[in-house]
Design a protein around this motif. Structure first.
Motif, PDB file in Angstrom:
ATOM      1  N   LEU A 260       3.729   2.312   2.011  1.00  0.00           N
ATOM      2  CA  LEU A 260       2.806   1.460   2.940  1.00  0.00           C
ATOM      3  C   LEU A 260       3.419   1.485   4.462  1.00  0.00           C
ATOM      4  CD1 LEU A 260       0.025  -0.103   2.645  1.00  0.00           C
ATOM      5  CD2 LEU A 260       1.810  -2.212   2.492  1.00  0.00           C
ATOM      6  N   TYR A 261       4.373   1.311   4.651  1.00  0.00           N
ATOM      7  CA  TYR A 261       4.997   1.357   5.969  1.00  0.00           C
ATOM      8  C   TYR A 261       5.733   2.824   6.200  1.00  0.00           C
ATOM      9  CZ  TYR A 261       4.206  -3.752   5.752  1.00  0.00           C
ATOM     10  OH  TYR A 261       3.247  -4.915   5.639  1.00  0.00           O
ATOM     11  N   GLY A 262       5.355   3.792   5.654  1.00  0.00           N
ATOM     12  CA  GLY A 262       6.200   5.188   5.728  1.00  0.00           C
ATOM     13  C   GLY A 262       5.817   5.659   7.367  1.00  0.00           C
ATOM     14  N   LEU A 263       6.682   6.381   7.464  1.00  0.00           N
ATOM     15  CA  LEU A 263       6.532   7.383   8.988  1.00  0.00           C
ATOM     16  C   LEU A 263       5.569   8.304   9.062  1.00  0.00           C
ATOM     17  CD1 LEU A 263       8.419   7.418  11.412  1.00  0.00           C
ATOM     18  CD2 LEU A 263       9.390   9.383  10.544  1.00  0.00           C
ATOM     19  N   ASN A 264       4.852   8.164   9.904  1.00  0.00           N
ATOM     20  CA  ASN A 264       3.801   9.347  10.103  1.00  0.00           C
ATOM     21  C   ASN A 264       4.414  10.272  10.725  1.00  0.00           C
ATOM     22  OD1 ASN A 264       1.502  10.492  11.340  1.00  0.00           O
ATOM     23  ND2 ASN A 264       0.455   9.024  10.303  1.00  0.00           N
ATOM     24  N   LEU A 265       3.959  11.560  10.424  1.00  0.00           N
ATOM     25  CA  LEU A 265       4.810  12.725  11.032  1.00  0.00           C
ATOM     26  C   LEU A 265       4.342  13.004  12.553  1.00  0.00           C
ATOM     27  CD1 LEU A 265       4.012  15.546   8.159  1.00  0.00           C
ATOM     28  CD2 LEU A 265       6.090  14.051   8.813  1.00  0.00           C
ATOM     29  N   HIS A 287      -0.209  -0.541   8.861  1.00  0.00           N
ATOM     30  CA  HIS A 287       1.024  -0.944   8.565  1.00  0.00           C
ATOM     31  C   HIS A 287       2.027   0.084   9.244  1.00  0.00           C
ATOM     32  CE1 HIS A 287      -1.561  -2.603   5.444  1.00  0.00           C
ATOM     33  NE2 HIS A 287      -0.647  -3.473   5.457  1.00  0.00           N
ATOM     34  N   GLN A 288       1.625   1.324   9.661  1.00  0.00           N
ATOM     35  CA  GLN A 288       2.447   2.334  10.108  1.00  0.00           C
ATOM     36  C   GLN A 288       3.134   2.091  11.340  1.00  0.00           C
ATOM     37  OE1 GLN A 288       0.587   6.295   9.263  1.00  0.00           O
ATOM     38  NE2 GLN A 288       1.728   6.578   7.699  1.00  0.00           N
ATOM     39  N   TYR A 289       2.662   0.949  12.065  1.00  0.00           N
ATOM     40  CA  TYR A 289       3.330   0.533  13.295  1.00  0.00           C
ATOM     41  C   TYR A 289       5.026   0.452  13.153  1.00  0.00           C
ATOM     42  CZ  TYR A 289       4.532  -4.177  11.556  1.00  0.00           C
ATOM     43  OH  TYR A 289       5.260  -5.330  10.982  1.00  0.00           O
ATOM     44  N   GLU A 290       5.435   0.115  11.887  1.00  0.00           N
ATOM     45  CA  GLU A 290       6.699   0.015  11.812  1.00  0.00           C
ATOM     46  C   GLU A 290       7.451   1.483  12.136  1.00  0.00           C
ATOM     47  OE1 GLU A 290       8.877  -2.062  11.265  1.00  0.00           O
ATOM     48  OE2 GLU A 290       7.901  -3.845  10.262  1.00  0.00           O
ATOM     49  N   GLY A 291       6.647   2.553  11.879  1.00  0.00           N
ATOM     50  CA  GLY A 291       7.109   3.965  12.210  1.00  0.00           C
ATOM     51  C   GLY A 291       6.888   4.165  13.724  1.00  0.00           C
ATOM     52  N   PHE A 292       6.945   3.375  14.694  1.00  0.00           N
ATOM     53  CA  PHE A 292       6.895   3.517  16.191  1.00  0.00           C
ATOM     54  C   PHE A 292       8.291   4.354  16.515  1.00  0.00           C
ATOM     55  CE2 PHE A 292       7.737   2.861  20.593  1.00  0.00           C
ATOM     56  CZ  PHE A 292       6.558   3.180  21.167  1.00  0.00           C
ATOM     57  N   MET A 293       8.096   5.647  16.830  1.00  0.00           N
ATOM     58  CA  MET A 293       9.424   6.372  17.190  1.00  0.00           C
ATOM     59  C   MET A 293       8.863   7.373  18.315  1.00  0.00           C
ATOM     60  SD  MET A 293      11.522   5.814  14.857  1.00  0.00           S
ATOM     61  CE  MET A 293      11.549   4.560  13.092  1.00  0.00           C
ATOM     62  N   TYR A 294       8.342   6.827  19.102  1.00  0.00           N
ATOM     63  CA  TYR A 294       7.882   7.423  20.504  1.00  0.00           C
ATOM     64  C   TYR A 294       8.832   7.884  21.512  1.00  0.00           C
ATOM     65  CZ  TYR A 294       5.493   8.955  24.684  1.00  0.00           C
ATOM     66  OH  TYR A 294       4.850   9.486  25.768  1.00  0.00           O
ATOM     67  N   LEU A 295       9.092   9.086  21.325  1.00  0.00           N
ATOM     68  CA  LEU A 295      10.557   9.677  22.541  1.00  0.00           C
ATOM     69  C   LEU A 295      10.017   9.366  23.987  1.00  0.00           C
ATOM     70  CD1 LEU A 295      11.115  12.771  20.807  1.00  0.00           C
ATOM     71  CD2 LEU A 295      12.603  10.853  20.485  1.00  0.00           C
ATOM     72  N   GLU A 374      12.436   1.145  -1.946  1.00  0.00           N
ATOM     73  CA  GLU A 374      11.213   1.182  -0.966  1.00  0.00           C
ATOM     74  C   GLU A 374      10.589  -0.183  -0.852  1.00  0.00           C
ATOM     75  OE1 GLU A 374      10.172   3.370   1.324  1.00  0.00           O
ATOM     76  OE2 GLU A 374      11.104   5.308   0.818  1.00  0.00           O
ATOM     77  N   GLU A 375      10.328  -0.732  -2.210  1.00  0.00           N
ATOM     78  CA  GLU A 375       9.989  -2.131  -2.284  1.00  0.00           C
ATOM     79  C   GLU A 375      10.721  -3.277  -1.691  1.00  0.00           C
ATOM     80  OE1 GLU A 375       6.971  -1.234  -6.001  1.00  0.00           O
ATOM     81  OE2 GLU A 375       9.015  -2.210  -6.473  1.00  0.00           O
ATOM     82  N   ILE A 376      12.049  -3.002  -1.869  1.00  0.00           N
ATOM     83  CA  ILE A 376      13.104  -4.000  -1.086  1.00  0.00           C
ATOM     84  C   ILE A 376      12.988  -3.916   0.370  1.00  0.00           C
ATOM     85  CG2 ILE A 376      15.274  -4.779  -0.853  1.00  0.00           C
ATOM     86  CD1 ILE A 376      15.559  -3.795  -3.937  1.00  0.00           C
ATOM     87  N   PHE A 377      13.179  -2.367   0.828  1.00  0.00           N
ATOM     88  CA  PHE A 377      13.240  -2.083   2.309  1.00  0.00           C
ATOM     89  C   PHE A 377      11.735  -1.667   2.556  1.00  0.00           C
ATOM     90  CE2 PHE A 377      17.810  -1.928   1.176  1.00  0.00           C
ATOM     91  CZ  PHE A 377      18.300  -3.008   2.368  1.00  0.00           C
ATOM     92  N   ARG A 378      10.753  -2.367   2.460  1.00  0.00           N
ATOM     93  CA  ARG A 378       9.471  -1.978   2.692  1.00  0.00           C
ATOM     94  C   ARG A 378       9.128  -1.416   3.885  1.00  0.00           C
ATOM     95  NH1 ARG A 378       9.364  -7.311   1.825  1.00  0.00           N
ATOM     96  NH2 ARG A 378       8.091  -8.617   3.349  1.00  0.00           N
ATOM     97  N   ALA A 379       9.783  -1.710   4.941  1.00  0.00           N
ATOM     98  CA  ALA A 379       9.414  -1.189   6.234  1.00  0.00           C
ATOM     99  C   ALA A 379      10.462  -0.032   6.348  1.00  0.00           C
ATOM    100  CB  ALA A 379       9.746  -2.072   7.501  1.00  0.00           C
ATOM    101  N   SER A 380      10.238   1.150   5.514  1.00  0.00           N
ATOM    102  CA  SER A 380      11.064   2.035   5.373  1.00  0.00           C
ATOM    103  C   SER A 380      11.087   2.959   6.428  1.00  0.00           C
ATOM    104  CB  SER A 380      10.565   3.108   4.081  1.00  0.00           C
ATOM    105  OG  SER A 380       9.347   3.418   4.241  1.00  0.00           O
ATOM    106  N   ALA A 381       9.971   3.046   7.491  1.00  0.00           N
ATOM    107  CA  ALA A 381      10.107   4.084   8.760  1.00  0.00           C
ATOM    108  C   ALA A 381      11.220   3.586   9.562  1.00  0.00           C
ATOM    109  CB  ALA A 381       8.538   3.654   9.326  1.00  0.00           C
TER     110      ALA A 381
END
Length: 838
Positions: A260-265, A287-295, A374-381
């Protein structure tokens, strides 16, 4: 440049970045307005700390009782940074009432990020200009700035520190010191945030493996001992602070959270609207806001330049030295543990649900262990933070150490840093921090005076505050801690769902049954005020209005209602109650089932109290194409009787979406119905729906209820009492013109109450009377004693007539029967009843 000057310059750069992003005023401990006015997670971090600071020490050390009361929570589950909370609690008597440490922590995170970047760059002999630029890149990291709303997660400097310890050479620092530094860092991270701790834990395996296998510093026995000790230290610290327990505990895993909170490519180049240069890209879900990794554009350009340079250098090297015997080249594989860690974190952050923009590219079946983690650390991104910082750091270090002339490579780095700062301007200035002390936009003095008269503040429904504004729970909780009272409102990352449900059901039964605690101030909104109607009409509760909310308390104590509080007049109150779907059952002939279509339904909450039934959920006829004109009823049926009561309908767009049937949005149901006119008997609960053509469908709910039980219990005259023992209790006796009512809790000392049957005893010189009681859930008693005994079953209520026993003076006691142990114990309280009515 002198190292001291470099560190000072990096510190000043961090100060400037912090001032632009937050403002130095948030460093002032008494300034809490910026936390509360944000209407975001800052507020709950601060509130949990305030309740924690004012409470006595408990074990575990991070336990908070008054916030999310009576279930409570842990200072770690509110992301209030346990290390700092426990440290500053030591000095609680010396701190101001509004003391906060979150501003200090946020600054430390920016500064230490820059500090360890300087250490790492100096380790690789990077020139001072590139080192300073690198420290600014990190202090103004997009991920760090973006995560400002979650201060605990801003401790990303620990990842840079772990990278630095990994690359420390045994010639520069003794291996024992390296392992000690890593152990201290891991232990510290365990008291900050579980996600960061899990990331640092990876280095607590990778670094010693490198020193053991590749550097030959020590034996495998020392390696195994170190890793086991590291893991045990984390578990011990989590146990001491209360992040984990070995009995009843919080729900760590969230079913269905995998992917659900996985990192988008697209994460490295998706600015999500913060860049004036690059466009915002789509994502599969919010939900993919958790994967904010903008360089950042500057770093992206520098990365592209470094990749191109590396490719060119590789081609040139291949062409100029093709004759070199590969066997003569000694390759360094010592970074293999780091590469394994990078790959593991990358897979875990992306999950095996691979997404790009708004498309799911692949969904690979995952092993159960991975899904569970992943269900424990659900914000996996978030686990991509380690690769993210490695990309930034070693792009700069690699470019600075390239064969390009230093003045050119350094100038390029500085040029791209300028572009980076321009690109991040929106992100740097996105936060608004209000100065000064916080004052909720409410009638604060009236609320605090009112709350201070009671032992607890209870919102109804439980853990839901009236929606007078966004995140209103923060304002109500703020006022409650100012009044020094526990409150059943909070937002926590993990919760004990069983305890939450038990208290929610107990409170609903209390309110609907009209047996309000004299120790509690109840607060609700107009939509839920009807649930208090039995207490208002039958038990002389007092109701008032303040800030668009209703407060209710047991009894008629005029001293509690100050002149400044505007009481609701009886006429207005009665009018509101009459318009709120208060209803009773109507007796009818057996319901004709005209057609047998299935009723799809979910009863989310149901409470059957004395004289009242409350219910909420949704229902619709499965074959219906449109339920706009349908009517929903609750039914009671037995062999000889059949009753109907209309249900108040509401819109449930969530149900309509779930079934992909938008025309069935009017399927929500809510019910508060009196059973006074229902004949004594046992009934089956059911649902009935009448469609627009007046045709009925019926569905049994599979629940049996026993209604119209006598309001008063019969007294039993007994001749002897069992042995005396110690009973702890709370007893409230109220006298009416013709009867007595008693309520409270009672339990055998140092025993569980789950198998207890509670009776009252009335005794004088001539007679002994036994009075049975009805059980009443009291999870708050269990919570208040803070020991291993479960006292949820210790509550009781009863009513008995004065005419049922002779006049005279009676001692009041308890007789508790323990069904499991097959024992009986009596205890007299010292209270007396003077009964003068025959």
């Amino acid at each position: 440049m002198n190292n001291k000057i470099l560190y000072v310059t990096s510190f000043l750069a961090a100060v400037i970045i912090f001032q632009i992003s937050y403002g130095l005023q948030i460093l002032i401990p008494g300034n809490n307005s910026w936390l509360m006015t944000a209407r975001h997670d800052w507020g709950t971090h601060y509130l949990a700390w305030e309740f924690y600071k004012s409470e006595p020490w408990n074990f575990p050390l991070g336990k908070v009782v008054g916030y999310n009361y009576p279930v409570g929570t842990n200072i770690g589950y509110t992301d209030s940074i346990p290390f700092l909370a426990i440290f500053f609690k030591l000095f609680a008597p010396l701190l101001s009432s509004d003391f906060q440490y979150f501003g200090i922590w946020l600054f430390i995170c920016h500064f230490l990020g820059a500090y360890f970047t300087v250490l790492l760059c100096r380790l690789f002999n990077v020139n001072w200009v590139a080192t300073l630029a690198a420290s600014i890149f990190i202090a103004a990291s997009p991920v760090l700035l973006y995560r400002g709303m979650h201060p605990a997660l801003c401790g990303q400097w620990m990842l840079i520190a772990a990278i630095y310890f990994y690359f420390l050479d045994k010639q520069l620092s003794n291996w024992k010191k390296i392992l000690l530094y890593q152990f201290i860092l891991l232990s510290f991270s365990a008291t900050i945030n579980p996600y960061l701790c899990a990331m640092v834990m990876g280095f607590s395996f990778a670094t010693p493996i490198k020193l053991w296998f590749f550097k030959k510093c020590f034996s495998w026995k020392i390696l195994l001992l170190y890793m086991v000790t590291s893991l045990c230290s984390v578990l011990l610290l989590w146990y001491i602070t209360g992040m984990i327990s070995f009995g009843d505990q919080e729900n760590f895993g969230i079913a269905g959270a995998y992917g659900l909170y996985g990192l988008n490519l697209n994460a490295l180049f998706n600015p999500v609207g913060y860049s004036p240069i690059l466009p915002q890209l789509k994502q599969v879900s919010w939900h993919q806001y958790e994967g904010f990794m903008y360089l950042g554009v500057g770093m992206i350009l520098l990365l592209i330049a470094f990749i191109l340079y590396s490719l060119v250098a590789f081609i040139i090297r291949k062409k100029t030295k093709p004759e070199v015997d590969k066997g003569t080249l000694k390759k360094d594989h010592s970074n293999l543990p780091l590469w394994v860690l990078i790959i593991a974190y990358t897979i875990f952050s992306i999950t095996l649900v691979i997404t790009y923009n708004d498309k799911v590219l692949y969904k690979i079946p995952a092993p159960h262990l991975l899904v569970r983690l992943e269900e424990i650390f659900r914000a996996s991104a978030r686990f991509f933070w380690t690769p993210y910082y490695l990309i930034i750091l070693f792009t700069i270090i690699g470019f600075a150490k390239s064969r390009i002339k230093p003045i050119i490579s350094t100038s390029i780095i500085v040029f791209f840093l300028i572009i980076q700062i321009y690109d991040l301007n929106r992100l740097l200035t996105s936060k608004t921090t209000m100065p000064g002390a916080y004052n909720p936009p409410m009638q604060n003095s009236d609320w605090t005076k009112l709350m201070s008269q009671f032992d607890e503040v209870l919102f109804f429904p439980a853990f839901n505050t009236p929606p007078i504004r966004d995140m209103a729970y923060q304002d109500f909780s703020y006022l409650a801690f100012k009044a020094g009272k526990p409150v059943n409102a909070a937002y926590v990352a993990r919760e004990n769902s069983a305890a939450i449900k038990a208290f929610t059901d107990s409170l609903a039964e209390t309110v609907a049954g009209g047996v309000l605690s004299p120790k509690a101030l109840y607060i609700t909104d107009s939509a839920h005020l009807p649930y208090f109607s039995k207490a208002i009409r039958s038990y002389s509760a007092t109701v008032g209005s303040l800030d668009g909310c209703f407060y209710i308390f047991s009894g008629r104590d005029n001293d509690i209602i100050h002149d400044s509080l505007q009481r609701k007049s009886n006429s207005i109150l009665n009018d509101l109650l009459e318009k709120s779907n208060l209803t009773g059952f109507v007796e009818t002939s057996n319901l004709p089932i005209v057609y047998s279509s299935t009723i799809r339904h979910n009863i989310e909450n149901i409470n059957v109290g004395k004289g009242v039934i409350s219910m909420s959920g949704w229902a619709f006829i499965d074959s219906s194409l449109n339920n706009e004109n349908d009517s929903i009823f609750i039914t009671l049926n037995s062999k000889d009787q059949f009753y109907l009561a209309p249900v108040k309908r509401s819109q449930r767009p969530d149900v309509a979406r779930a079934f992909n049937r938008p025309t069935l949005v009017n399927c929500g149901l809510g019910l508060l119905v009196f059973t006074d006119n229902v004949k004594t008997g046992t009934y089956q609960l059911g649902l009935a729906i009448k469609n627009a053509e007046s045709k009925f469908a019926f569905q049994a709910l599979g629940r049996e209820v026993n209604l119209k039980k006598s309001e008063f219990v019969a007294l039993v005259n007994i001749s002897a009492l069992p042995p005396a023992g110690k009973i702890i209790y709370d007893l409230i006796i109220e006298e009416n013109s013709s009867s007595y009512s008693a309520r409270g809790w009672a339990a055998l000392e140092n025993q569980h109450a789950d198998s207890s049957i509670i009776n009252l005893i009335l005794k004088n010189e001539q007679d002994i009377y036994l009075i049975s009681t009805d059980p009443y859930p009291r999870p708050d008693v269990t919570a208040s004693f803070k020991n291993q005994y479960k006292l949820d079953n210790s509550g009781y209520v009863t009513k008995f007539l004065k005419a049922a026993f002779p006049k005279g003076k009676y001692q009041v006691g308890f007789l508790i029967q323990d069904r499991r142990r097959k024992t009986e114990t009596v205890f007299f309280t010292g209270k007396e009843i003077n009964n003068y009515e025959k």
